[in-house]
Scaffold this motif. Structure first.
Motif, PDB file in Angstrom:
ATOM      1  N   ALA A   1       0.832  -1.190   0.000  1.00 43.98           N
ATOM      2  CA  ALA A   1       0.000   0.000   0.000  1.00 43.98           C
ATOM      3  C   ALA A   1       0.874   1.249   0.000  1.00 43.98           C
ATOM      4  CB  ALA A   1      -0.904   0.004   1.222  1.00 43.98           C
ATOM      5  N   GLY A   2       0.523   2.184  -0.825  1.00 42.01           N
ATOM      6  CA  GLY A   2       1.263   3.437  -0.853  1.00 42.01           C
ATOM      7  C   GLY A   2       2.396   3.458  -1.839  1.00 42.01           C
ATOM      8  N   GLY A   3       2.646   2.350  -2.491  1.00 42.80           N
ATOM      9  CA  GLY A   3       3.725   2.340  -3.471  1.00 42.80           C
ATOM     10  C   GLY A   3       3.368   3.187  -4.670  1.00 42.80           C
ATOM     11  N   ALA A   4       4.346   3.825  -5.255  1.00 45.24           N
ATOM     12  CA  ALA A   4       4.103   4.634  -6.446  1.00 45.24           C
ATOM     13  C   ALA A   4       5.215   4.371  -7.442  1.00 45.24           C
ATOM     14  CB  ALA A   4       4.048   6.117  -6.094  1.00 45.24           C
TER      15      ALA A   4
ATOM     16  N   TYR B   1     -13.391  30.273  -8.518  1.00 46.88           N
ATOM     17  CA  TYR B   1     -12.814  29.548  -7.392  1.00 46.88           C
ATOM     18  C   TYR B   1     -12.973  28.052  -7.579  1.00 46.88           C
ATOM     19  CZ  TYR B   1     -17.712  29.458  -6.262  1.00 46.88           C
ATOM     20  OH  TYR B   1     -19.063  29.282  -6.355  1.00 46.88           O
ATOM     21  N   PHE B   2     -12.095  27.352  -6.924  1.00 49.75           N
ATOM     22  CA  PHE B   2     -12.175  25.889  -6.859  1.00 49.75           C
ATOM     23  C   PHE B   2     -11.702  25.476  -5.475  1.00 49.75           C
ATOM     24  CE2 PHE B   2      -9.938  21.867  -6.751  1.00 49.75           C
ATOM     25  CZ  PHE B   2     -10.876  20.991  -7.290  1.00 49.75           C
ATOM     26  N   ALA B   3     -12.374  24.518  -4.893  1.00 48.90           N
ATOM     27  CA  ALA B   3     -11.929  23.961  -3.610  1.00 48.90           C
ATOM     28  C   ALA B   3     -12.219  22.474  -3.619  1.00 48.90           C
ATOM     29  CB  ALA B   3     -12.639  24.641  -2.446  1.00 48.90           C
ATOM     30  N   GLY B   4     -11.284  21.703  -3.169  1.00 53.77           N
ATOM     31  CA  GLY B   4     -11.469  20.259  -3.163  1.00 53.77           C
ATOM     32  C   GLY B   4     -10.853  19.620  -1.937  1.00 53.77           C
ATOM     33  N   LEU B   5     -11.430  18.507  -1.563  1.00 50.31           N
ATOM     34  CA  LEU B   5     -10.922  17.756  -0.418  1.00 50.31           C
ATOM     35  C   LEU B   5     -11.041  16.279  -0.755  1.00 50.31           C
ATOM     36  CD1 LEU B   5     -10.007  17.792   2.627  1.00 50.31           C
ATOM     37  CD2 LEU B   5     -12.429  17.493   3.186  1.00 50.31           C
ATOM     38  N   SER B   6      -9.990  15.534  -0.486  1.00 47.88           N
ATOM     39  CA  SER B   6     -10.072  14.099  -0.760  1.00 47.88           C
ATOM     40  C   SER B   6      -9.419  13.323   0.368  1.00 47.88           C
ATOM     41  CB  SER B   6      -9.409  13.757  -2.098  1.00 47.88           C
ATOM     42  OG  SER B   6      -8.036  14.054  -2.052  1.00 47.88           O
ATOM     43  N   ARG B   7      -9.853  12.106   0.494  1.00 50.11           N
ATOM     44  CA  ARG B   7      -9.364  11.233   1.549  1.00 50.11           C
ATOM     45  C   ARG B   7      -9.056   9.873   0.950  1.00 50.11           C
ATOM     46  NH1 ARG B   7      -6.855   9.992   6.228  1.00 50.11           N
ATOM     47  NH2 ARG B   7      -7.725   8.142   7.203  1.00 50.11           N
ATOM     48  N   ASP B   8      -7.887   9.350   1.259  1.00 51.92           N
ATOM     49  CA  ASP B   8      -7.488   8.015   0.837  1.00 51.92           C
ATOM     50  C   ASP B   8      -7.250   7.159   2.075  1.00 51.92           C
ATOM     51  OD1 ASP B   8      -7.485   8.573  -1.820  1.00 51.92           O
ATOM     52  OD2 ASP B   8      -5.488   7.752  -2.178  1.00 51.92           O
ATOM     53  N   ASP B   9      -7.738   5.976   2.062  1.00 54.53           N
ATOM     54  CA  ASP B   9      -7.500   5.055   3.172  1.00 54.53           C
ATOM     55  C   ASP B   9      -7.401   3.658   2.567  1.00 54.53           C
ATOM     56  OD1 ASP B   9      -7.346   3.635   5.462  1.00 54.53           O
ATOM     57  OD2 ASP B   9      -9.141   4.458   6.401  1.00 54.53           O
ATOM     58  N   VAL B  10      -6.196   3.187   2.422  1.00 60.88           N
ATOM     59  CA  VAL B  10      -5.957   1.962   1.668  1.00 60.88           C
ATOM     60  C   VAL B  10      -5.069   1.029   2.476  1.00 60.88           C
ATOM     61  CG1 VAL B  10      -4.950   0.996  -0.439  1.00 60.88           C
ATOM     62  CG2 VAL B  10      -6.124   3.199  -0.520  1.00 60.88           C
ATOM     63  N   GLU B  11      -5.445  -0.214   2.517  1.00 63.44           N
ATOM     64  CA  GLU B  11      -4.599  -1.218   3.158  1.00 63.44           C
ATOM     65  C   GLU B  11      -4.063  -2.174   2.102  1.00 63.44           C
ATOM     66  OE1 GLU B  11      -6.243  -3.261   6.526  1.00 63.44           O
ATOM     67  OE2 GLU B  11      -7.349  -1.480   7.182  1.00 63.44           O
ATOM     68  N   GLY B  12      -2.891  -2.716   2.370  1.00 58.32           N
ATOM     69  CA  GLY B  12      -2.318  -3.697   1.462  1.00 58.32           C
ATOM     70  C   GLY B  12      -2.782  -5.091   1.816  1.00 58.32           C
ATOM     71  N   TYR B  13      -2.157  -6.058   1.199  1.00 63.10           N
ATOM     72  CA  TYR B  13      -2.595  -7.432   1.387  1.00 63.10           C
ATOM     73  C   TYR B  13      -2.048  -8.063   2.653  1.00 63.10           C
ATOM     74  CZ  TYR B  13       2.097  -8.511  -0.087  1.00 63.10           C
ATOM     75  OH  TYR B  13       3.458  -8.563  -0.154  1.00 63.10           O
ATOM     76  N   SER B  14      -1.040  -7.429   3.239  1.00 69.01           N
ATOM     77  CA  SER B  14      -0.334  -8.107   4.318  1.00 69.01           C
ATOM     78  C   SER B  14      -1.017  -7.959   5.664  1.00 69.01           C
ATOM     79  CB  SER B  14       1.088  -7.553   4.436  1.00 69.01           C
ATOM     80  OG  SER B  14       1.066  -6.263   4.983  1.00 69.01           O
TER      81      SER B  14
ATOM     82  N   VAL C   1      -0.563  -5.484   7.339  1.00 66.04           N
ATOM     83  CA  VAL C   1       0.352  -4.584   8.047  1.00 66.04           C
ATOM     84  C   VAL C   1       0.478  -3.261   7.308  1.00 66.04           C
ATOM     85  CG1 VAL C   1       2.729  -4.250   8.772  1.00 66.04           C
ATOM     86  CG2 VAL C   1       1.652  -6.489   9.037  1.00 66.04           C
ATOM     87  N   ASP C   2       0.657  -3.332   6.018  1.00 66.56           N
ATOM     88  CA  ASP C   2       0.913  -2.108   5.266  1.00 66.56           C
ATOM     89  C   ASP C   2      -0.378  -1.347   4.984  1.00 66.56           C
ATOM     90  OD1 ASP C   2       0.407  -4.424   3.661  1.00 66.56           O
ATOM     91  OD2 ASP C   2       0.832  -3.238   1.866  1.00 66.56           O
ATOM     92  N   TYR C   3      -0.277  -0.058   5.050  1.00 64.85           N
ATOM     93  CA  TYR C   3      -1.418   0.794   4.729  1.00 64.85           C
ATOM     94  C   TYR C   3      -0.908   2.144   4.275  1.00 64.85           C
ATOM     95  CZ  TYR C   3      -0.540   3.245   9.131  1.00 64.85           C
ATOM     96  OH  TYR C   3       0.050   3.964  10.137  1.00 64.85           O
ATOM     97  N   THR C   4      -1.790   2.907   3.669  1.00 67.49           N
ATOM     98  CA  THR C   4      -1.492   4.303   3.394  1.00 67.49           C
ATOM     99  C   THR C   4      -2.771   5.095   3.553  1.00 67.49           C
ATOM    100  OG1 THR C   4      -0.483   5.841   1.807  1.00 67.49           O
ATOM    101  CG2 THR C   4      -1.926   4.165   0.891  1.00 67.49           C
ATOM    102  N   GLU C   5      -2.655   6.249   4.111  1.00 61.58           N
ATOM    103  CA  GLU C   5      -3.824   7.112   4.274  1.00 61.58           C
ATOM    104  C   GLU C   5      -3.374   8.550   4.100  1.00 61.58           C
ATOM    105  OE1 GLU C   5      -4.337   9.361   6.915  1.00 61.58           O
ATOM    106  OE2 GLU C   5      -2.399   8.925   7.841  1.00 61.58           O
ATOM    107  N   SER C   6      -4.274   9.358   3.599  1.00 66.72           N
ATOM    108  CA  SER C   6      -3.914  10.762   3.411  1.00 66.72           C
ATOM    109  C   SER C   6      -5.157  11.629   3.293  1.00 66.72           C
ATOM    110  CB  SER C   6      -3.040  10.929   2.155  1.00 66.72           C
ATOM    111  OG  SER C   6      -3.760  10.585   1.006  1.00 66.72           O
ATOM    112  N   TRP C   7      -4.990  12.852   3.653  1.00 69.27           N
ATOM    113  CA  TRP C   7      -5.952  13.918   3.378  1.00 69.27           C
ATOM    114  C   TRP C   7      -5.290  14.879   2.400  1.00 69.27           C
ATOM    115  CZ3 TRP C   7     -10.929  14.117   4.931  1.00 69.27           C
ATOM    116  CH2 TRP C   7     -11.325  13.309   6.018  1.00 69.27           C
ATOM    117  N   ASN C   8      -6.047  15.297   1.435  1.00 64.73           N
ATOM    118  CA  ASN C   8      -5.494  16.223   0.455  1.00 64.73           C
ATOM    119  C   ASN C   8      -6.498  17.346   0.236  1.00 64.73           C
ATOM    120  OD1 ASN C   8      -4.184  17.426  -1.701  1.00 64.73           O
ATOM    121  ND2 ASN C   8      -3.463  15.451  -2.471  1.00 64.73           N
TER     122      ASN C   8
END
Lengths: 448, 1007
Positions: free
Chosen positions: B173-176, B336-349, B351-358
């Protein structure tokens, strides 16, 4: 460009500021540009704009500051000490089979198996065991030479405190680094030269550095750091005696060895933290097991306290049977001696057979100048009764092996005596064929 | 044409405004209203800013963000309504209106096969129309991103851009991905492109790059906030970007406000990640029982799976939860433009996860017709936890010693699971980026623009192993090396701040009636500061201690690095009757990393474009309706690392005081690498504008290539010295073909095909025979990734055993082991005489970079509402070094297992591991997505103007692979496994998790 004055802090975390402008100036640049002062850049102001900061490192030209003379020599010492632990670990314990190498790590197996085709690289660090022995000792050598050169040639002598002491010390470290390299390698190159020289040429070069060390440290005896200068003088005398002994100049070796102050001992200094200042004990014990011949050594019917060994059971990493470790050095913070009055006495014993038995017994009766972590309660040790001339000669070498155990002389002694019979052959404990090399080939990297 | 329609629209708007203002009594009785929505057929998305007009009435309007338009006061009668938008084919419809009625009229418009009028960001004020460019520029719009299962920037770019390739993220999770444009061209410098966001350069340097690949900062860029992406591919195009631009430039334009009512977009997404084929990939391990000598095996996956062990399932379907909401609108004065996003992702293990607010905001102000200001601000905050040692549990340490005890009995499996669960490795990410752009048109012939901004990215990594949590030591043996079991706590804090200031101005004037000229000048200042702090503590006295101050051994460090570039350019473009364009430019750069003996770098460029189809003589041969020839030549640079030119010393702790040690030998003559590229190509549309073709050929030479020449160790300086002594060549072709196979309801069918070929070669390495890029640690003498003169950059090399004899019988020990002695270029090509393996070179297997890539995307649109997209990706020509294979099955056992394979046994005579090279050719079913757009009436009933549901599956299956097994029969996990911590492609170290598969369901709602 205006260089920023040196910033020196006692804790050594920030030595000096590199190239460059102050940060205040830099931060002015951005708003100035925002105001549209573009023509500034076209009128030669680019140099100012491009003054980047690097406060965590030091640029070369900043080192010619007399205030840094002591720091330069300290750097030389630190790099020599780094090289010395690599020498003990890689050359003595590994290559010269003072220990068996057991844990399967490519870097050390290249050395411990003594196969020339495997000894291909030459880089390493004090905290690593990736073939550290060639480069890091050369770094100690060149750092020492550079420190002496800068002090003598780039600095105003009037502004350098304790000039002779510092220069003498730097030359002494350069001499030892050169001597140790010349003992271990089959041939030598210096400073990136294409020209290969013999190991005896290398030792002659070491002797010349000891000459300079003796000259400057003798001058420093009248200075404010006379006691330290005396140590450097003794250090250089032992070093020059060792160099002369290896070159066959026995009379010269005896002369120097006799001039060494009784009880003198000089250490490569280590600390448990940070890792770069650490000794080799942790890495030694994690990968090496004490050779069978040194387990339970006796002298005159009693355990020999000069080669302290312990059996600690199963090795935790490999599970490879019973594990034997040395206890001469307690931990990574243990200092390791590399020059001593006792070594000087043994050089006389070797160079002058008439004094051999007496000197052996002199050392067995006295614990003066012993490594400070050894248990001296066993002294006096049983006396040596002597024997035939050949037996006595062998006894002197064996006495050196025990007295100077893990003090960085084993490789040089084996080279000088030409006795490699105790070196392992066949297949190593990690099931790899052991080569036939008796000295280290120069890494190929040196000639790319 | 565009200008005339703009005037028309303005006049129509004025008429409408007047009519509205004065009420136009009596008029409504004789008029009606036409309203409707304009939709892009390719994406099914509403199309904003399209012009809808009736020519004969001088009546028109622009569509809003939701694609809707409104034509008021249309006189009764029959009228032809036309829709136009740059980049789309014109659409018309005839409508009969009667008095007092409101007529509904929707339009479906289709993207033009080639888009000559599209405005491209080129570095000059105001941008440049595509028709004037001599180089190819790829562009991806927000609409194209919105309809696909895009979660990361590299997925937005996709594989559909020829010449763009990826080092795919590791399966956590979170790999790019790492992005590479065209073929590798440098021997020692970075290969990634520059990334600009709204004109501001941002830092995307990999930090803490490791096999988990979880540290690429490209993942900070939220695809939900992107309006468009432009990819500028090489030196010929990137000259104006100067030093560091030779690897290409990616321009990301974020969403901005648009004139009209406020519209809200909301999207919710859920799904799961999983690891395909875990039993095969992580399963069987062979080993020799150290106690009995017997050969045993066990399946680590089967041992470790299931919720029963230690209370958690290590092979889960990692949940994906995302949402995004944004609003935009505005008036002619303020948008104007305003945006908000949320990511909440877990990997297969598990253990691994990634989360973010943007969060992102943009405001544009147009106080005067001649002046506009746009302020963009974005803020990201998130964290990622890697799977840590999980994969190594199953791979790297599959040794007989560690496997000697079954699970649950204190053996290695237990120890590493304990480590896995006790160890934490979390990276906290933050990024704040702001930019201000001011555009000023004081007179019609002069435009100037200034852009300034700061990108501030922070990364805090916290690593913790509790007392006893790692290593394989037995209790009570602290003396024997810690291996981390004494406990370890590390905190790194890295802050990178970039500052960009960019001024450019363009003046145009007519030389003659046919010839016009546009002169541009520009000045850029770029600065990057990076500060790094590290706090470290190890050796905890008791288990409950977890802080650095609770550790016995503590260290800390601080570092700071700064790099500055100042550049200036001048460009002139000549335009002959809007058909022939010739442009010349030169850029001057200086950089703080250049050596003191090196003067400023000079980068010239020249390019031309000829729209031949607009010439009188053009007769649409072979049905080609639009045709443009283009060509460009230019240079740009790639700078060495900051302070690479300077001889440096590092502070160290000395004996009782601070001291210094040599750090870098430096090189005062060091300058940038200079990439010189020529590209030629054409754009064409044919078959009634239903087929678009773009073709580009390029050839690049990098001179003064920086070679990291090893410093002779006896000099006393460590590492390498960077010297400008090398030369490399690279080349390739890029072809994209878009075909609208079926264009009418009820079924529309679009095909997008992209093909690229590429290659490179080291022409000169300053006399060095070979440079090691990456030596396989375990097979150091047997294989490696090397630079060898005359062969591709960072090729894959391995010794090749050609014969060996069994000592006796048909199995067991071997003798007379002979290897390929090499021939041809550098004596490294295969097919040489047999020589003893000790004397044999590592021979060349192939390049690490692929030599060809194919992308095929097929989209079927059914009854306008259903859209099925299927994507295939293929690439090949490359080789990989799969060290993971050696770790899993071979290292400790296969010498025993493969007793009857003489060549294998021969290889193991000189290598710790078996051979691991395999070919990277594959065909993958990359993506299948099905999108359903709710009918507007249904969407309106739900309170919105449009809504859609997208279901997708990503990384579905490998349909074909040239090598399923290595030449010695070892199972290959996945051809796209790559080490993200290496600059070049080709390495797959042990512990690299293979890419994950993913399925998601996404709901988009606009109101």
């Amino acid at each position: 460009m205006t260089d920023t004055p040196m910033t020196i802090r006692a804790n050594g975390t920030r030595i000096a500021k590199g190239r460059q402008s102050t940060s205040r100036k830099r931060h002015l640049v951005f708003p100035l540009l925002l105001l549209g002062l573009a023509p500034l850049t076209a009128c030669g102001a680019l140099d100012d704009l491009l003054q980047a900061e690097l406060p965590g490192q030091v640029v070369d030209e900043d080192l010619n500051n007399p205030l840094l003379a002591e720091t330069l020599v300290a750097g030389a010492q630190a790099d020599f000490e780094c090289g010395f632990q690599g020498h003990v670990l890689g050359v003595e314990a590994g290559f010269a089979n003072v220990f068996h190498y057991v844990i399967f790590q490519i870097e050390m197996i290249q050395i411990a198996n003594r196969q020339s085709r495997l000894i291909e690289r030459g880089l390493g660090e004090c905290t690593s065991n990736r073939d550290p022995i060639w480069f890091i000792m050369h770094r100690g050598r060149t750092q020492s030479a550079d420190a002496a050169r800068r002090i003598l040639e780039e600095m105003d002598p009037a502004e350098v405190e304790d000039l002779d002491f510092l220069v003498g010390k730097a030359y002494a470290y350069e001499g030892y680094a050169t001597q140790i390299l010349s003992e271990a390698w089959c041939e030598m190159v210096f400073d990136g030269s294409d020209t290969r020289v013999t190991r005896l040429d290398g030792m002659a070069r070491a002797e010349a550095r000891f000459d300079l060390a003796i000259m400057h440290s003798t001058s420093a005896l009248s200075g404010s750091r006379a006691a330290e200068a005396q140590d450097i003088l003794d250090l250089a005398l032992v070093g020059r005696a060792r160099s002369r002994l290896n070159q066959g100049n026995l009379a010269g070796a005896i002369t120097d060895a006799q001039a060494v102050t009784a009880g003198f001992i000089y250490y490569a200094t280590y600390e448990t933290s940070p890792g770069r200042r650490g000794g080799m004990v942790d890495r030694l014990e994690a990968g090496f097991v004490v050779h069978e011949r040194d387990r339970n050594l006796m002298v005159g019917g009693v355990p020999d306290p000069r080669v302290p060994i312990d059996n600690i059971g199963i090795h935790p990493s490999s599970g490879a049977g019973t594990w034997w470790i040395q206890t001469k050095y307690a931990d990574d913070g243990s200092d390791m001696p590399f020059a001593s009055w006792r070594e000087a006495r043994l050089m006389i014993a070797e160079a002058d057979p008439a004094q051999s038995v007496a000197i052996i017994n002199e050392l067995r009766s006295s614990s003066a100048g012993l490594h400070s972590e050894l248990d001296t309660s066993a002294w006096p040790l049983p006396a040596y009764a002597g024997g035939t001339a050949a037996e006595i000669a062998d006894a002197v070498i064996e006495e050196r092996r025990r007295e100077l155990y893990l003090q960085g002389v084993a490789m040089g002694d084996d080279q000088r005596t030409g006795n490699f019979t105790k070196w392992d052959t066949g297949v190593s404990l990690v099931n790899a064929p052991i080569g036939t090399l008796t000295c280290l080939p120069i890494p190929e990297l040196e000639f790319l | 044409m565009c200008r005339s329609f703009c005037l028309l629209t303005m006049r129509a708007a004025a008429v409408l405004a007047m009519a509205s203002l004065f009420g136009a009594p009596g008029l409504s009785a004789q008029t009606s209203t036409i309203t409707g929505r304009v939709t892009d057929t390719g994406t099914g998305e509403p199309l904003a800013s399209a012009q809808v007009f009736i020519v004969e009435l001088d009546l028109g309007a622009l569509t809003q963000a939701n694609g809707r338009y409104l034509l008021l006061n249309v006189p009764v009668g029959t009228h032809t309504v036309t829709v136009q938008r740059i980049g789309f084919r014109e659409a018309t419809a005839t409508v009969l209106v009667t008095a007092g009625q409101t007529v509904a009229l929707d339009f479906l418009v289709t993207e033009a096969a080639i888009q000559l009028e599209q405005l491209i960001v080129t570095g000059t004020a105001g941008g440049t129309r595509r028709r004037a460019l001599g180089n190819t520029v790829a562009r991806i719009s927000a609409a194209a991103i919105a309809v696909r299962p895009v979660t990361r920037i590299e997925e937005a770019v996709g594989s559909g851009i020829p010449g763009v390739r990826f080092i795919r993220p590791a399966g956590s999770a979170g790999g790019a991905s790492e992005i590479r444009i065209r073929s590798s061209n440098s021997l020692s410098l970075g290969l990634g492109p520059l990334i600009y966001v709204d004109g501001i350069r941002i830092s995307t340097d990999r930090v803490f790059a490791d096999r988990n690949g979880a540290t690429s900062r490209l993942q900070d860029i939220d695809p939900n906030m992107i309006e468009s992406i432009e990819i500028i591919k090489g030196p010929a195009a990137a000259t104006l970007y100067g030093t560091e631009a030779s690897n290409g430039v990616i321009q990301i334009i974020t969403k901005k406000g648009i004139e009209g009512e406020t519209t809200f977009e909301v999207s919710l997404e859920g799904g799961a990640n999983w690891q395909p084929h875990p039993s095969e990939n992580f399963g069987l391990h062979w080993y020799v029982d150290p106690d009995t000598g017997e050969i045993r095996n066990h399946n680590m996956y089967e041992m470790l799976k299931g919720p029963d062990f230690l209370g958690r399932d290590l092979w889960q379907y990692g949940p994906i939860k995302r949402f995004n909401v944004n609003a935009r609108g505005g008036s002619s004065l303020v948008r104007y433009f305003a945006g908000l996003s949320r990511d909440d992702v877990e990997g297969y293990s598990g253990v691994d996860y990634t989360e973010s607010w943007n969060a992102q905001a943009s405001i544009s102000v147009v106080p005067y017709e001649s002046l506009s200001l746009t302020l963009n601000i974005s803020r990201l905050s998130g964290s990622t936890r890697t799977p840590g040692a999980l994969i190594c549990t199953l791979d790297c340490f599959a040794s007989p010693i560690q496997h000697r005890l079954p699970l649950g009995q204190g053996g290695a499996a237990d120890i590493y699971l304990g480590q896995l669960l006790g160890e934490t490795d979390i990276r906290f990410r933050s990024r704040t980026t702001w930019s201000l752009q001011v555009t000023h048109n004081p007179v019609s012939w002069f435009t100037q623009r200034i852009t300034g901004g700061v990108d501030n990215s922070g990364l805090v990594r916290e690593f913790f192993v509790p007392l006893g949590g790692r290593g394989f030591g037995l209790p009570g043996t602290n003396r024997l090396g810690s291996n981390g079991r004494e406990g370890d706590r590390n905190i790194w804090d890295i802050n990178t701040k970039t500052r960009t200031l960019d001024y450019s101005a363009t003046a145009t004037f007519a030389v003659t009636d046919q010839l016009s000229s546009a002169t541009s000048v520009g000045l850029q200042y770029f600065e990057e500061d990076r500060s790094t702090f590290n706090l470290h503590g190890e050796d905890f006295a008791v288990e409950s201690l977890e802080t650095i101050s609770g550790a016995n051994d503590r260290t800390s460090s601080e570092d700071f690095l700064e790099n500055i570039t100042v550049g200036l350019f001048v460009q002139n473009e000549f335009n002959w009757e809007d058909r022939i364009f010739l442009t010349g430019a030169v850029r001057f750069d200086d950089n703080s990393a250049f050596g003191t003996n090196f003067d400023a770098a000079v980068y010239p460029k020249a390019m031309g474009s000829w729209v031949m189809s607009e010439e009188d003589f053009w007769g649409s041969p072979l049905g080609v309706e639009q045709f443009r020839l283009r060509g460009a030549w230019g240079k740009s640079g790639q700078q060495p690392d900051a302070f690479a030119a300077t001889r440096l010393y590092a502070p160290i702790t000395g004996p009782g005081q601070g001291a210094l040690t040599p750090l870098a030998i430096g090189n005062p003559d060091l300058g940038p690498e200079i990439g010189s590229e020529i590209e030629l190509g054409f754009d064409a549309s044919l078959v009634d504008d239903r087929v678009g073709v773009e073709f580009t050929w390029y050839s690049r030479t990098t001179k003064d290539a920086i070679v990291a020449a090893p410093v002779r160790p006896s000099v006393g300086f460590p590492g390498v010295q960077l010297v400008n002594i090398g030369q490399t060549s690279s080349w390739g072709t890029e072809t994209s073909i878009n075909v609208q196979v079926l264009t009418q309801n009820p079924v529309r069918w679009d095909l997008n095909f992209a093909f690229s070929s590429m290659g490179n070669r080291i022409d000169d390495m300053g006399g060095l025979d070979a440079l090691v890029v990456t030596a396989s640690q375990n097979g150091m003498r047997a294989r490696g990734q090397l630079h060898v003169e005359g062969l591709p950059i960072a090729g894959l090399f391995e010794k090749e055993v050609v014969s060996a004899d069994f000592v006796s019988g048909n199995s067991g020990a071997v003798t007379n082991v002979m290897c390929d002695g090499g021939r041809g270029i550098a004596g490294r090509e295969m097919g040489g005489p047999a020589v003893p393996c000790d004397d044999a070179p590592q021979v060349f297997f192939g390049p690490g970079d692929p030599t060809w890539q194919v992308h095929l995307n097929s989209v079927w649109t059914l009854i306008e509402d259903w859209r099925l997209s299927v994507t295939l990706d293929a690439q090949g020509g490359n080789w990989l070094n799969g060290d993971y294979i050696a770790g899993q099955n071979t290292r400790h056992a296969e010498k025993t297992i493969k007793q009857d394979d003489a060549l294998w046994q021969g290889f193991r005579e000189f290598s710790r591991d078996g051979p691991t090279m395999y070919r990277g050719d594959f065909l993958k079913l990359r993506e299948v997505s099905l999108r359903y757009s709710l009918p507007p009436a249904l969407a309106a009933r739900l309170g919105g103007s449009s809504a859609s549901i997208v279901g997708s599956v990503y990384n579905i299956a490998t349909l074909w692979a040239r090598d399923r097994f290595t030449r010695f029969g070892q199972y290959i996990w996945d051809q796209e496994m790559q080490a993200p911590n290496f600059e070049y492609m080709g390495q797959v170290p042990g512990g690299t998790p293979p890419p994950m598969s993913r399925a998601t369901l996404r709901v988009n709602f606009v109101f």
